[in-house]
Structure formats: C-alpha cells, structure tokens
Design a protein around this motif. Sequence first.
Motif, mmCIF file in Angstrom:
data_model
loop_
_atom_site.group_PDB
_atom_site.id
_atom_site.type_symbol
_atom_site.label_atom_id
_atom_site.label_comp_id
_atom_site.label_asym_id
_atom_site.label_seq_id
_atom_site.Cartn_x
_atom_site.Cartn_y
_atom_site.Cartn_z
ATOM 1 N N VAL A 4 -7.135 -9.611 16.194
ATOM 2 C CA VAL A 4 -7.148 -8.196 16.579
ATOM 3 C C VAL A 4 -7.603 -8.047 18.031
ATOM 4 O O VAL A 4 -7.017 -7.291 18.818
ATOM 5 C CB VAL A 4 -8.064 -7.385 15.644
ATOM 6 C CG1 VAL A 4 -8.249 -5.969 16.169
ATOM 7 C CG2 VAL A 4 -7.506 -7.362 14.238
ATOM 8 N N ALA A 5 -8.660 -8.788 18.406
ATOM 9 C CA ALA A 5 -9.178 -8.709 19.775
ATOM 10 C C ALA A 5 -8.136 -9.194 20.773
ATOM 11 O O ALA A 5 -7.974 -8.604 21.850
ATOM 12 C CB ALA A 5 -10.455 -9.542 19.895
ATOM 13 N N ALA A 6 -7.419 -10.263 20.434
ATOM 14 C CA ALA A 6 -6.368 -10.768 21.316
ATOM 15 C C ALA A 6 -5.285 -9.718 21.511
ATOM 16 O O ALA A 6 -4.768 -9.525 22.623
ATOM 17 C CB ALA A 6 -5.775 -12.052 20.752
ATOM 18 N N SER A 7 -4.941 -9.007 20.444
ATOM 19 C CA SER A 7 -3.934 -7.954 20.534
ATOM 20 C C SER A 7 -4.415 -6.819 21.429
ATOM 21 O O SER A 7 -3.647 -6.280 22.244
ATOM 22 C CB SER A 7 -3.612 -7.426 19.133
ATOM 23 O OG SER A 7 -2.695 -6.366 19.184
ATOM 24 N N CYS A 8 -5.703 -6.461 21.314
ATOM 25 C CA CYS A 8 -6.267 -5.404 22.154
ATOM 26 C C CYS A 8 -6.226 -5.788 23.631
ATOM 27 O O CYS A 8 -5.846 -4.983 24.486
ATOM 28 C CB CYS A 8 -7.701 -5.108 21.736
ATOM 29 S SG CYS A 8 -7.874 -4.299 20.134
ATOM 30 N N LEU A 9 -6.630 -7.031 23.927
ATOM 31 C CA LEU A 9 -6.621 -7.484 25.312
ATOM 32 C C LEU A 9 -5.205 -7.537 25.865
ATOM 33 O O LEU A 9 -4.965 -7.186 27.022
ATOM 34 C CB LEU A 9 -7.283 -8.860 25.425
ATOM 35 C CG LEU A 9 -8.808 -8.897 25.365
ATOM 36 C CD1 LEU A 9 -9.297 -10.336 25.379
ATOM 37 C CD2 LEU A 9 -9.429 -8.134 26.536
ATOM 38 N N ALA A 124 -10.365 -15.851 26.533
ATOM 39 C CA ALA A 124 -9.665 -17.079 26.130
ATOM 40 C C ALA A 124 -8.845 -16.878 24.861
ATOM 41 O O ALA A 124 -7.928 -17.668 24.590
ATOM 42 C CB ALA A 124 -10.655 -18.221 25.940
ATOM 43 N N VAL A 125 -9.126 -15.827 24.074
ATOM 44 C CA VAL A 125 -8.311 -15.591 22.877
ATOM 45 C C VAL A 125 -6.871 -15.242 23.244
ATOM 46 O O VAL A 125 -5.984 -15.316 22.384
ATOM 47 C CB VAL A 125 -8.891 -14.483 21.972
ATOM 48 C CG1 VAL A 125 -10.266 -14.847 21.474
ATOM 49 C CG2 VAL A 125 -8.894 -13.134 22.675
ATOM 50 N N ALA A 129 -1.225 -15.426 23.166
ATOM 51 C CA ALA A 129 -0.053 -14.816 23.790
ATOM 52 C C ALA A 129 0.941 -15.850 24.304
ATOM 53 O O ALA A 129 2.102 -15.521 24.557
ATOM 54 C CB ALA A 129 -0.487 -13.904 24.936
ATOM 55 N N VAL A 130 0.482 -17.081 24.469
ATOM 56 C CA VAL A 130 1.364 -18.122 25.017
ATOM 57 C C VAL A 130 1.474 -19.347 24.117
ATOM 58 O O VAL A 130 2.286 -20.232 24.373
ATOM 59 C CB VAL A 130 0.889 -18.564 26.426
ATOM 60 C CG1 VAL A 130 0.983 -17.421 27.408
ATOM 61 C CG2 VAL A 130 -0.524 -19.117 26.386
ATOM 62 N N ARG A 131 0.648 -19.413 23.081
ATOM 63 C CA ARG A 131 0.640 -20.582 22.211
ATOM 64 C C ARG A 131 0.404 -20.141 20.774
ATOM 65 O O ARG A 131 -0.601 -19.495 20.483
ATOM 66 C CB ARG A 131 -0.459 -21.564 22.652
ATOM 67 C CG ARG A 131 -0.521 -22.876 21.900
ATOM 68 C CD ARG A 131 0.719 -23.717 22.177
ATOM 69 N NE ARG A 131 0.903 -24.018 23.584
ATOM 70 C CZ ARG A 131 0.420 -25.118 24.183
ATOM 71 N NH1 ARG A 131 -0.282 -25.997 23.496
ATOM 72 N NH2 ARG A 131 0.646 -25.332 25.469
ATOM 73 N N GLY A 132 1.298 -20.479 19.873
ATOM 74 C CA GLY A 132 1.151 -20.104 18.478
ATOM 75 C C GLY A 132 0.282 -21.083 17.714
ATOM 76 O O GLY A 132 -0.174 -22.094 18.265
#
Length: 253
Positions: A4-9, A124-125, A129-132
Amino acid sequence: LSRVAASCLSSMLLRLPWTSGRRTMQLYYFKDRRGNFGDDLNPWLWRQLLPEVMSGPPDELFVGIGTLLNHRLPAAPLKHVFGSGHGYGRKPVIDGQWRFHAVRGFETAGALGLPRETVITDAAVLIRAVRGPRQGQPTHRFGFIPHCESNLWYDWSSISAELGFHHIDVSWDVERVMAEMSQCEVLICEAMHGAIVADALRIPWVPVSCYDDISTFKWRDWLSTVELPYAPTPITSLFDADRHQRAGLRLKN
C-alpha cells in the motif's frame, strides 16, 4: 502495508511538478566508497523512475533513500525530501528551503516536528515499481545480509558457510544483491534495506543484530509504517583484531 505504501509513493511521484519534464534537480544520497546496497539503490532506482534527478543542477536537491536528514545537508539549495529518514548526526535546521513530500517513518516525523501526514515509508519500497516478486524456486534455505559495518569487523561469510547459509554482501552491486536475495527462501537481515526490499518483494525475513552500534532508531522508524515492532534476535558479536583496521586501532584492540 508495504505494498500500500509503495502504491502511495508511486502515485505521489506522478503528481509532483518535476515529472512534467520541465524541471530538473540533483540527486542527494550517501556514497559509500566500499559500496552499500541501501545507498546504491538511489542511482539505480531513480534513474528508472525519475531520470530528472540524475542530471540536474545543484540548485535544488532530491533527497532520496537513506538516513539523510541531518546537519550535513547543505543549507542553501531547496531540498525535496522523498522517503528519507533521520537517525544519524544532529537534527537539521528546518526553514523555507525544505519540501517534505514524504518521510520514512513516525520516529523521523516526531524528531523533526513534522506532521504525521508526511509519513509514508522508506522510498526503497518503490522497488516494486520496477521489479516484481521473485520467479522460480529458491536454491538456498537461508540467506544472511549483515550490515555494511559488520563486514569490517569479522568475516561473516565463513560463519555463513559453516551454517549452510547463503552470505549476501551489501557491498555488491544492486542487481547482484537482489539476484542473490531472490535465491533464498528466508532472509536473515541485519541490514535494514535488505529487510525493506525483501518485504517489498514478498520474501520472508527475520531481523538480527550482530553489534550494539546498529541504529535501532532507523529500524523503528521504518517498521512504524508497517506496524511491526523492532525485536531483532541478538547474535554474538565477533571481532578480528586485524581486519580492515589501521595499525593504531589494531594495537588498541
């Protein structure tokens, strides 16, 4: 929560003014001459997500991944903070030359007197966005990622080999570290960014502490955003008196 935090950023990154291509700035991060995974994520990640910060003039700074919010940051340029944290050095003087888009955790916000709304998580999360998540089956049961300073005190790779653990050195380049991490079922992390990236990539991880000088502040800071306590398993500290040390320090030891 890290997802969720990665999506927010990621959403915030798209809304910021420099993503229009009309604005450039200079990336600010700590450059360890020996190499350090957490710090080296900066040029590797932002080159892919935000190339505008890689070649801009020093009139404005983009303060990215790391424990960077302290007195060492230059006072004059405008500073855009995106997921950084406090924890080392003295507190910076906060004035009109700062733009806090996001900070690493609630410990940082409390120490610097920032609104809780600025807290998202460690940038860093955005590795998501670039690595699954990893593909295929891991080849090692356990991987061990010591802190960069721990490798100066003792040869932890030899201990790992005796235990049958896969030793991962944070001084390796970013691609190699992540490739080695993906080969492990479980990661034993003393290096915080090893744990952050493991968490983002859905690799189970366990925190440990080999030495007393590991910063508990920055661990608590990040973990506050994923609602976990910092409760590392203590590992016996080991020292090689002659390892990577000057003659005076060897004599003192």
